[in-house]
Scaffold this motif. Sequence first.
Motif, PDB file in Angstrom:
ATOM      1  N   PRO A 242       0.666  -5.026  -7.075  1.00 57.41           N
ATOM      2  CA  PRO A 242       1.425  -4.403  -8.153  1.00 57.41           C
ATOM      3  C   PRO A 242       2.322  -3.300  -7.589  1.00 57.41           C
ATOM      4  O   PRO A 242       1.995  -2.669  -6.584  1.00 57.41           O
ATOM      5  CB  PRO A 242       0.336  -3.823  -9.062  1.00 57.41           C
ATOM      6  N   TYR A 243       3.441  -3.089  -8.219  1.00 52.06           N
ATOM      7  CA  TYR A 243       4.364  -2.029  -7.803  1.00 52.06           C
ATOM      8  C   TYR A 243       3.680  -0.680  -7.952  1.00 52.06           C
ATOM      9  O   TYR A 243       2.972  -0.451  -8.926  1.00 52.06           O
ATOM     10  CB  TYR A 243       5.615  -2.090  -8.685  1.00 52.06           C
ATOM     11  N   PRO A 244       3.842   0.247  -6.997  1.00 48.61           N
ATOM     12  CA  PRO A 244       4.746   0.231  -5.840  1.00 48.61           C
ATOM     13  C   PRO A 244       4.062  -0.085  -4.518  1.00 48.61           C
ATOM     14  O   PRO A 244       4.632   0.183  -3.459  1.00 48.61           O
ATOM     15  CB  PRO A 244       5.250   1.666  -5.832  1.00 48.61           C
ATOM     16  N   TYR A 245       2.845  -0.627  -4.545  1.00 47.62           N
ATOM     17  CA  TYR A 245       2.114  -0.882  -3.303  1.00 47.62           C
ATOM     18  C   TYR A 245       2.892  -1.836  -2.396  1.00 47.62           C
ATOM     19  O   TYR A 245       3.416  -2.850  -2.851  1.00 47.62           O
ATOM     20  CB  TYR A 245       0.733  -1.427  -3.618  1.00 47.62           C
ATOM     21  N   ARG A 247       5.587  -0.854  -0.939  1.00 47.69           N
ATOM     22  CA  ARG A 247       6.917  -0.252  -0.841  1.00 47.69           C
ATOM     23  C   ARG A 247       6.886   1.067  -0.079  1.00 47.69           C
ATOM     24  O   ARG A 247       7.908   1.535   0.402  1.00 47.69           O
ATOM     25  CB  ARG A 247       7.502  -0.013  -2.247  1.00 47.69           C
ATOM     26  N   GLU A 248       5.704   1.676  -0.012  1.00 44.97           N
ATOM     27  CA  GLU A 248       5.587   2.946   0.712  1.00 44.97           C
ATOM     28  C   GLU A 248       5.394   2.653   2.189  1.00 44.97           C
ATOM     29  O   GLU A 248       4.684   1.720   2.554  1.00 44.97           O
ATOM     30  CB  GLU A 248       4.427   3.784   0.152  1.00 44.97           C
ATOM     31  N   LEU A 272       4.281   7.900  -9.302  1.00 40.06           N
ATOM     32  CA  LEU A 272       4.207   6.486  -9.672  1.00 40.06           C
ATOM     33  C   LEU A 272       2.776   6.008  -9.839  1.00 40.06           C
ATOM     34  O   LEU A 272       2.501   5.119 -10.654  1.00 40.06           O
ATOM     35  CB  LEU A 272       4.903   5.623  -8.612  1.00 40.06           C
ATOM     36  N   GLN A 287       7.671   9.040  -5.876  1.00 40.66           N
ATOM     37  CA  GLN A 287       9.010   8.556  -5.520  1.00 40.66           C
ATOM     38  C   GLN A 287       9.971   9.727  -5.566  1.00 40.66           C
ATOM     39  O   GLN A 287      10.106  10.395  -6.593  1.00 40.66           O
ATOM     40  CB  GLN A 287       9.474   7.457  -6.470  1.00 40.66           C
ATOM     41  N   ILE A 293       9.671   6.103  -1.486  1.00 39.76           N
ATOM     42  CA  ILE A 293       8.311   6.136  -2.022  1.00 39.76           C
ATOM     43  C   ILE A 293       7.343   6.517  -0.915  1.00 39.76           C
ATOM     44  O   ILE A 293       7.423   5.985   0.200  1.00 39.76           O
ATOM     45  CB  ILE A 293       7.917   4.775  -2.622  1.00 39.76           C
TER      46      ILE A 293
END
Length: 302
Positions: A242-245, A247-248, A272, A287, A293
């Motif tokens: 699931p977002y934001p996993y 993306r960091e 987030l 973020q 992020i």
Amino acid sequence: MTCKRRLIEILLAWSLLSPSVAVARDQGAHIAQQVGVGAQYDTTHVYVAPDDVDKFAASFLSTFGGQSTKQVVATVTPTPSSTTSQLLQTPVGTVSVFGFKTPIPYPFGAERTGYLVTDLDEAINAARHSGADVLVAAFPDPIGRDAVIQWPGGVNMQLYWHTTKPSYAAFETIPENRVYLSPERADAFTRGFLQFSRGKVVSDDKHAAGIEIGRAKDTYRRIRIESVFGKMTVFVTDGHLPYPYGREMTGYEVKDFQGTLTKAKASGAAVLVEPYTTDGRSEAMVQFPGGYIAEIHATVPK
């Protein structure tokens, strides 16, 4: 035929049939050399729109403290381009900020970190012999030389060397490079990076709490690595994130967890993922202005 001559012929024939022995010896020579310098010289690469550079820098420094180097406009790629460039140096991690004024040449923008090395050519050879691909061959930049490599699983990193040796203070806490990989490539990545960095596996938890990847009812495999380049956590998942996993790219360890989050929100960052506690630490995702992020965490007192 003398015994000595016969022995020489046998050894010669064996070496011709077994070139891998010489190759292995050559690889070992490269890998034995430590090419890293220190965690304080490794940066996360952050690309933001030019109009967001100042807002991002102000928010990041307000959250973590520290200072920025002078912002310059430069060409940092081997082909023509133009970007603002500066370092944000904080007690918990450093970021290289780029605000490209031109389209970003491939494959730049996809590399997650920049690692300072003692010798760029030696580091490239060590990376190649450890299983990495060289995406961008060595090229000059305004203050040194660079290259971009890719590890199994598609993890891109930039290696760099400065003409004038830099001198930075050690971090108060070492940031965590957060890498997401598939089960098929995680072991190959880990082996290669450990060989290159001469690091060690601190832990390999095959049943880590799924809340760490946004899936509280599940478990997953988590590998923690430490080396001269700092800390790294490898998240081995099926990609159902699931977002934001995912993306960091970096996790920052702080002493005052709630105070840091308060500063982040006051400086324009958005939370987030609200704080939670797992594996002996409190964690959250934020973020910053411009889209960067980051994970923020602190050790929970026992």
